[in-house]
Write an enzyme that holds these catalytic residues in place. Structure first.
Site, short mmCIF file in Angstrom:
data_model
loop_
_atom_site.label_atom_id
_atom_site.label_comp_id
_atom_site.label_asym_id
_atom_site.label_seq_id
_atom_site.Cartn_x
_atom_site.Cartn_y
_atom_site.Cartn_z
N HIS A 61 12.93 -17.84 52.94
CA HIS A 61 12.80 -17.81 51.68
C HIS A 61 11.53 -16.60 51.75
CE1 HIS A 61 12.09 -18.28 47.43
NE2 HIS A 61 13.04 -19.37 47.49
N TYR A 115 11.07 -22.26 35.46
CA TYR A 115 9.77 -23.13 35.81
C TYR A 115 8.92 -23.33 34.36
CZ TYR A 115 11.38 -21.97 40.41
OH TYR A 115 11.97 -21.63 41.43
N SER A 118 9.02 -17.02 45.96
CA SER A 118 9.43 -16.96 44.44
C SER A 118 8.79 -15.77 43.93
CB SER A 118 8.84 -18.37 43.87
OG SER A 118 9.60 -18.30 42.75
N ASP A 132 -8.01 -29.40 25.45
CA ASP A 132 -8.29 -29.22 26.84
C ASP A 132 -8.56 -27.70 26.59
OD1 ASP A 132 -8.68 -28.30 29.44
OD2 ASP A 132 -7.41 -29.97 29.96
N ARG A 136 15.42 -18.30 39.23
CA ARG A 136 14.92 -17.67 37.73
C ARG A 136 16.00 -16.33 37.56
NH1 ARG A 136 9.69 -16.88 38.02
NH2 ARG A 136 9.21 -17.64 39.93
N LYS A 144 15.41 -26.85 41.10
CA LYS A 144 14.09 -27.03 40.44
C LYS A 144 13.76 -26.04 39.52
CE LYS A 144 12.24 -24.00 44.21
NZ LYS A 144 11.33 -23.81 45.24
N GLU A 151 19.99 -19.02 47.34
CA GLU A 151 19.15 -19.90 46.56
C GLU A 151 18.38 -19.43 45.30
OE1 GLU A 151 16.69 -21.92 49.28
OE2 GLU A 151 18.23 -22.53 50.63
#
Length: 492
Positions: free
Chosen positions: A265, A455, A268, A426, A340, A138, A337
């Site tokens: 975990h 990400y 992150s 925006d 980054r 991801k 896992e």
């Protein structure tokens, strides 16, 4: 120099990504710039000088390493040369395309140095030799990152069928963990068909779904840990509280499901290495609970949360905790896992200044003010690569890539408080609310941003009709030769 084993691919692969092949611009090629483009001509002249200067720093072919470019069917080429070289080449190409009136000639672009990913893998093996990395797809599902890590023996942490489908052509299903504790029933069924058996759970309903459609799964109970010192607190959404674990294991036993281990975990982007120690202690308690429920666990998944600046400190804490709470590890497989950690610094982004709002005259600018006096607009923003600002709590800062047709920015150039904005209509599309930029920065100049690999691309959209920035690949860093050899060996 450390060496790593390069594995063979599980099956031939042809990715169907719609990515433009980015070609090199030779300094000996005609520029195609007419006299009506003085700024572009100055830029090209500056680039020619920079290429001559940079050539002494570019890795050239040798007799036993003669291929200049790695080409994989369906993917862009992987070039040689350092990242900065390709950032500058991209600016040069944009100047040429602008002179030819090419639409979107000045579009933003990434440069990815795959040798950084290789270096991080060596660093992992040196500091955590007992722990198998299962890369968190991801974070950045880049096809070359996946291929390289597969070649180096890494596994993959997937959260959906789509991610599983990306990696299964590259590795055996045993090197995949479906690490999403709350999955759609159809995803679990497809996982069973694909042979992906390892998967996490943290609730009773998940156990009932798995029992119905994948009773042969190898389950890992995900427990809740203290992630209060992390940028992204995953415990807000996932993880079984310790008090619920005995009942969950009892239900799994009742449903005749095989629970093989424990995962956690710490969040992150964790900035507290000691969080790993507390999490391993909790995992040890759950291993003991598993024995009470009739299970003998053989797997410990220590999750992600590894940060580049604190990696050695986290690795040391984690190793000490594992030694303390799991002193006998003959029958214990330990995986992690990381996401980054592998890719954050491998990618840089170049963006063009497409617009500018400033006071009418320089005299109207207060050089001592801490408030931005000039607003710069670039052609990527928070709906694109900079979504990491909104979703990943990052604060990317620019540096000058080209200024007034030159790559050389004198240290004497005065700076002033400025703001940088994305291209959409925006008002939340703000990249930097306050940053220091040269007072001479103009439309057509280029900014660059480092540490843009995590990400960013994965969550970019085409909101307002703006395209996702494309990637130029190189293997020109310290381990460029090893990267090229790994990719060649894997492809063959």
């Amino acid at each position: 120099m450390s060496r790593v084993e390069v594995l063979s691919p599980r099956s031939p692969v042809s990715f169907d990504f719609d990515i433009d092949v980015i070609t090199s611009c030779s300094p000996r090629s005609p520029s195609g710039l007419s006299a009506s483009f003085p700024r572009e001509k100055r830029l090209t002249n500056a680039i020619l000088a920079e290429l001559l200067y940079t050539s002494s720093h570019v890795v050239h072919a040798t007799e036993d390493d003669s291929e200049e470019v790695i080409v994989v069917p369906g993917l862009p080429p992987v070039y040689r040369g350092h990242r900065e070289f390709h950032l500058r080449q991209g600016v040069m190409k944009a100047a040429q395309l602008t002179a030819e009136c090419e639409p979107d000639a000045e579009k933003a672009f990434f440069v990815a140095d795959l040798s950084y990913v290789y270096k991080q893998h060596l660093r992992w093996k040196k500091n955590l030799p007992e722990i198998e990395p299962f890369y968190a797809v991801k974070c950045n599902p880049d096809p070359y990152v996946l291929r390289l890590l597969a070649a180096l023996g890494a596994g993959f942490d997937c959260a959906s069928n789509g991610e599983i489908n990306l990696v299964l052509p590259l590795v055996d299903p045993s090197r995949v963990i479906f690490a999403n504790p709350c999955k759609a029933t159809s995803f679990i069924r497809q996982s069973a068909r694909a042979g992906v058996d390892m998967m996490t759970f943290d609730n009773t309903d998940e156990l009932h779904k798995i029992a119905r459609v994948h009773p042969g799964a190898k389950l890992i109970i995900r427990i809740l840990t203290d992630d209060s010192k992390s940028l992204c607190r995953l415990g807000l959404k996932f993880g079984a509280p310790m008090v619920t674990v005995p009942a969950l294991l009892g239900k799994a036993r009742e449903l005749n499901l095989d629970v093989i281990g424990v995962s956690f975990h710490v969040g992150s982007g964790s900035y507290d290495s000691n969080a790993f120690s507390d999490a391993v202690m909790r995992a040890r308690m759950v291993f003991d609970m598993g024995k009470d429920a009739g299970y003998t666990f053989t797997l410990l998944d220590v999750g992600g949360g590894f940060e580049d600046p604190t990696f050695e400190a986290s690795a040391s804490v984690l190793k000490d905790a594992i030694e303390q709470y799991f002193p006998a590890r003959d029958n214990l497989r330990i995986i992690a896992e990381p996401g980054r950690y592998y890719v954050a610094q491998a990618f840089s982004l170049a963006a063009n200044v497409i617009a500018r709002r400033a006071p009418p005259t320089a005299e109207d600018v207060d050089p001592d003010s801490e408030n931005p006096s000039v607003m710069y607009y670039i052609n990527d923003g928070v709906y694109g690569a900079f979504n990491c600002i909104l979703f990943d709590h990052q604060s990317p800062q620019p540096y000058i890539l080209s200024l007034d047709g030159s790559f050389h920015v004198p240290s004497t150039v005065p700076l002033r408080p400025s703001s940088v904005w994305g291209p959409t209509c925006d008002s939340i599309d703000c990249v930097c609310s306050v940053t220091q930029l040269p007072s001479t920065l103009q439309v057509g100049d280029w900014l660059a941003f480092d540490n843009m690999g995590a990400y960013t691309i994965c969550a970019a959209s085409q909101f307002n009709g703006f395209q996702v920035s494309k990637v130029t690949y190189t293997a020109g860093g310290e381990f460029g030769r090893e990267v090229r050899e790994a990719l060649r060996t894997f492809a063959s």
